[in-house]
Write a protein that holds these residues in place. Structure first.
Motif, PDB file in Angstrom:
ATOM      1  N   LEU A  45       0.833  -1.206   0.000  1.00 21.78           N
ATOM      2  CA  LEU A  45       0.000   0.000   0.000  1.00 21.78           C
ATOM      3  C   LEU A  45       0.870   1.261   0.000  1.00 21.78           C
ATOM      4  N   ASP A  46       1.959   1.250   0.776  1.00 15.43           N
ATOM      5  CA  ASP A  46       2.877   2.396   0.774  1.00 15.43           C
ATOM      6  C   ASP A  46       3.450   2.613  -0.622  1.00 15.43           C
ATOM      7  N   PHE A  47       3.833   1.512  -1.284  1.00 19.44           N
ATOM      8  CA  PHE A  47       4.340   1.610  -2.643  1.00 19.44           C
ATOM      9  C   PHE A  47       3.287   2.232  -3.560  1.00 19.44           C
ATOM     10  N   LEU A  48       2.049   1.720  -3.491  1.00 16.08           N
ATOM     11  CA  LEU A  48       0.989   2.250  -4.361  1.00 16.08           C
ATOM     12  C   LEU A  48       0.773   3.741  -4.124  1.00 16.08           C
ATOM     13  N   ASN A  49       0.772   4.153  -2.863  1.00 16.80           N
ATOM     14  CA  ASN A  49       0.593   5.573  -2.557  1.00 16.80           C
ATOM     15  C   ASN A  49       1.702   6.415  -3.177  1.00 16.80           C
ATOM     16  N   ALA A  50       2.947   6.010  -2.979  1.00 11.14           N
ATOM     17  CA  ALA A  50       4.074   6.765  -3.518  1.00 11.14           C
ATOM     18  C   ALA A  50       4.083   6.727  -5.051  1.00 11.14           C
ATOM     19  N   TYR A  51       3.814   5.543  -5.596  1.00  8.45           N
ATOM     20  CA  TYR A  51       3.798   5.389  -7.045  1.00  8.45           C
ATOM     21  C   TYR A  51       2.749   6.307  -7.670  1.00  8.45           C
ATOM     22  N   CYS A  52       1.548   6.267  -7.139  1.00  5.81           N
ATOM     23  CA  CYS A  52       0.467   7.077  -7.717  1.00  5.81           C
ATOM     24  C   CYS A  52       0.789   8.563  -7.630  1.00  5.81           C
ATOM     25  N   GLU A  53       1.327   9.000  -6.510  1.00 10.09           N
ATOM     26  CA  GLU A  53       1.679  10.409  -6.366  1.00 10.09           C
ATOM     27  C   GLU A  53       2.692  10.824  -7.431  1.00 10.09           C
ATOM     28  N   MET A  54       3.716  10.009  -7.624  1.00  9.05           N
ATOM     29  CA  MET A  54       4.768  10.332  -8.574  1.00  9.05           C
ATOM     30  C   MET A  54       4.293  10.126 -10.019  1.00  9.05           C
ATOM     31  N   HIS A  55       3.771   8.949 -10.309  1.00  7.36           N
ATOM     32  CA  HIS A  55       3.436   8.606 -11.688  1.00  7.36           C
ATOM     33  C   HIS A  55       2.292   9.447 -12.239  1.00  7.36           C
ATOM     34  N   PHE A  56       1.241   9.626 -11.467  1.00 10.85           N
ATOM     35  CA  PHE A  56       0.106  10.391 -11.967  1.00 10.85           C
ATOM     36  C   PHE A  56       0.540  11.815 -12.315  1.00 10.85           C
ATOM     37  N   GLU A  77      -9.880   9.945 -13.940  1.00  8.52           N
ATOM     38  CA  GLU A  77      -9.740   8.532 -13.567  1.00  8.52           C
ATOM     39  C   GLU A  77      -8.662   8.342 -12.504  1.00  8.52           C
ATOM     40  N   HIS A  78      -7.610   9.128 -12.561  1.00 10.65           N
ATOM     41  CA  HIS A  78      -6.601   9.064 -11.514  1.00 10.65           C
ATOM     42  C   HIS A  78      -7.205   9.457 -10.172  1.00 10.65           C
ATOM     43  N   THR A  79      -8.026  10.501 -10.174  1.00  9.39           N
ATOM     44  CA  THR A  79      -8.678  10.949  -8.946  1.00  9.39           C
ATOM     45  C   THR A  79      -9.555   9.842  -8.365  1.00  9.39           C
ATOM     46  N   LEU A  80     -10.295   9.158  -9.216  1.00  7.72           N
ATOM     47  CA  LEU A  80     -11.143   8.054  -8.740  1.00  7.72           C
ATOM     48  C   LEU A  80     -10.305   6.912  -8.167  1.00  7.72           C
ATOM     49  N   PHE A  81      -9.188   6.593  -8.828  1.00  6.96           N
ATOM     50  CA  PHE A  81      -8.334   5.526  -8.310  1.00  6.96           C
ATOM     51  C   PHE A  81      -7.727   5.929  -6.973  1.00  6.96           C
ATOM     52  N   LEU A  82      -7.328   7.194  -6.829  1.00  4.71           N
ATOM     53  CA  LEU A  82      -6.780   7.659  -5.550  1.00  4.71           C
ATOM     54  C   LEU A  82      -7.801   7.542  -4.433  1.00  4.71           C
ATOM     55  N   LYS A  83      -9.073   7.772  -4.732  1.00  7.23           N
ATOM     56  CA  LYS A  83     -10.131   7.600  -3.726  1.00  7.23           C
ATOM     57  C   LYS A  83     -10.246   6.135  -3.317  1.00  7.23           C
ATOM     58  N   LEU A  84     -10.185   5.232  -4.290  1.00 11.58           N
ATOM     59  CA  LEU A  84     -10.216   3.800  -3.990  1.00 11.58           C
ATOM     60  C   LEU A  84      -9.031   3.425  -3.101  1.00 11.58           C
ATOM     61  N   LEU A  85      -7.864   3.921  -3.428  1.00 14.13           N
ATOM     62  CA  LEU A  85      -6.665   3.626  -2.654  1.00 14.13           C
ATOM     63  C   LEU A  85      -6.768   4.215  -1.249  1.00 14.13           C
ATOM     64  N   GLU A  86      -7.295   5.406  -1.154  1.00 15.68           N
ATOM     65  CA  GLU A  86      -7.485   6.039   0.154  1.00 15.68           C
ATOM     66  C   GLU A  86      -8.437   5.210   1.022  1.00 15.68           C
ATOM     67  N   GLN A  87      -9.509   4.711   0.428  1.00 18.50           N
ATOM     68  CA  GLN A  87     -10.452   3.867   1.169  1.00 18.50           C
ATOM     69  C   GLN A  87      -9.793   2.574   1.635  1.00 18.50           C
ATOM     70  N   GLU A  88      -8.978   1.982   0.773  1.00 18.77           N
ATOM     71  CA  GLU A  88      -8.292   0.744   1.158  1.00 18.77           C
ATOM     72  C   GLU A  88      -7.290   0.997   2.283  1.00 18.77           C
ATOM     73  N   ASN A  89      -6.572   2.089   2.198  1.00 21.36           N
ATOM     74  CA  ASN A  89      -5.638   2.445   3.265  1.00 21.36           C
ATOM     75  C   ASN A  89      -6.365   2.648   4.597  1.00 21.36           C
ATOM     76  N   ALA A  90      -7.486   3.351   4.569  1.00 14.70           N
ATOM     77  CA  ALA A  90      -8.256   3.598   5.786  1.00 14.70           C
ATOM     78  C   ALA A  90      -8.781   2.288   6.373  1.00 14.70           C
ATOM     79  N   TRP A  91      -9.298   1.413   5.509  1.00 11.64           N
ATOM     80  CA  TRP A  91      -9.817   0.131   5.981  1.00 11.64           C
ATOM     81  C   TRP A  91      -8.692  -0.693   6.610  1.00 11.64           C
ATOM     82  N   PHE A  92      -7.543  -0.716   5.961  1.00 11.39           N
ATOM     83  CA  PHE A  92      -6.404  -1.475   6.471  1.00 11.39           C
ATOM     84  C   PHE A  92      -5.940  -0.938   7.827  1.00 11.39           C
ATOM     85  N   ARG A  93      -5.866   0.378   7.960  1.00 10.61           N
ATOM     86  CA  ARG A  93      -5.453   0.977   9.236  1.00 10.61           C
ATOM     87  C   ARG A  93      -6.422   0.623  10.354  1.00 10.61           C
ATOM     88  N   GLU A  94      -7.709   0.567  10.024  1.00  7.26           N
ATOM     89  CA  GLU A  94      -8.722   0.296  11.051  1.00  7.26           C
ATOM     90  C   GLU A  94      -8.855  -1.192  11.373  1.00  7.26           C
TER      91      GLU A  94
END
Length: 129
Positions: A45-56, A77-94
């Motif tokens: 998940l950390d990789f995906l977060n960093a990758y998306c920030e840089m690549h997008f 579409e990038h914005t929508l994917f970032l929302k999906l990733l944000e939701q997954e990160n939040a779920w994982f943290r909780e």
């Protein structure tokens, strides 16, 4: 899922970044299948977060600079994917790691990649010299 030559955008930097994402996703899928996902999902998940920030940022800048006709759709579409990733990160943290959920996230990532690259990113070929 493996990167395929028909995913090429015509921009070497973007294509190499895409290849890196495909490789990392495939490696994590093997890790999950080996029963080791719990130890590494946070890193994935950390990789995906960093990758998306840089690549997008790189990809969107390239599309807008070359006046690619799908630049705005790409950003959306990038914005929508970032929302999906944000939701997954939040779920994982909780809730912590869940193998089925991690597999589902990888499946969504693979589906999104194939759809997004084949519909949107390859349109860069139209505008690159």
């Amino acid at each position: 899922m493996k990167w395929q030559p028909h995913f090429a955008t015509g921009d070497a930097q973007i294509d190499e970044q895409h290849k890196m994402l495909f490789t990392t996703s495939d490696q994590f899928r093997h890790t999950l299948e080996a029963g080791e996902g719990e130890r590494t999902y946070d890193l994935f998940l950390d990789f995906l977060n960093a990758y998306c920030e840089m690549h997008f940022a790189v990809e969107e800048k390239c599309m807008f600079a070359h006046k690619c006709p799908v630049a705005a759709l790409n950003h959306h579409e990038h914005t929508l994917f970032l929302k999906l990733l944000e939701q997954e990160n939040a779920w994982f943290r909780e809730h912590g790691f869940d193998a089925a959920r991690a597999t589902a996230m990888l499946d969504k990532l693979d589906q999104w990649l194939e759809s997004h690259i084949c519909r949107i990113d390859i349109r860069l070929n139209e505008v690159l010299d």
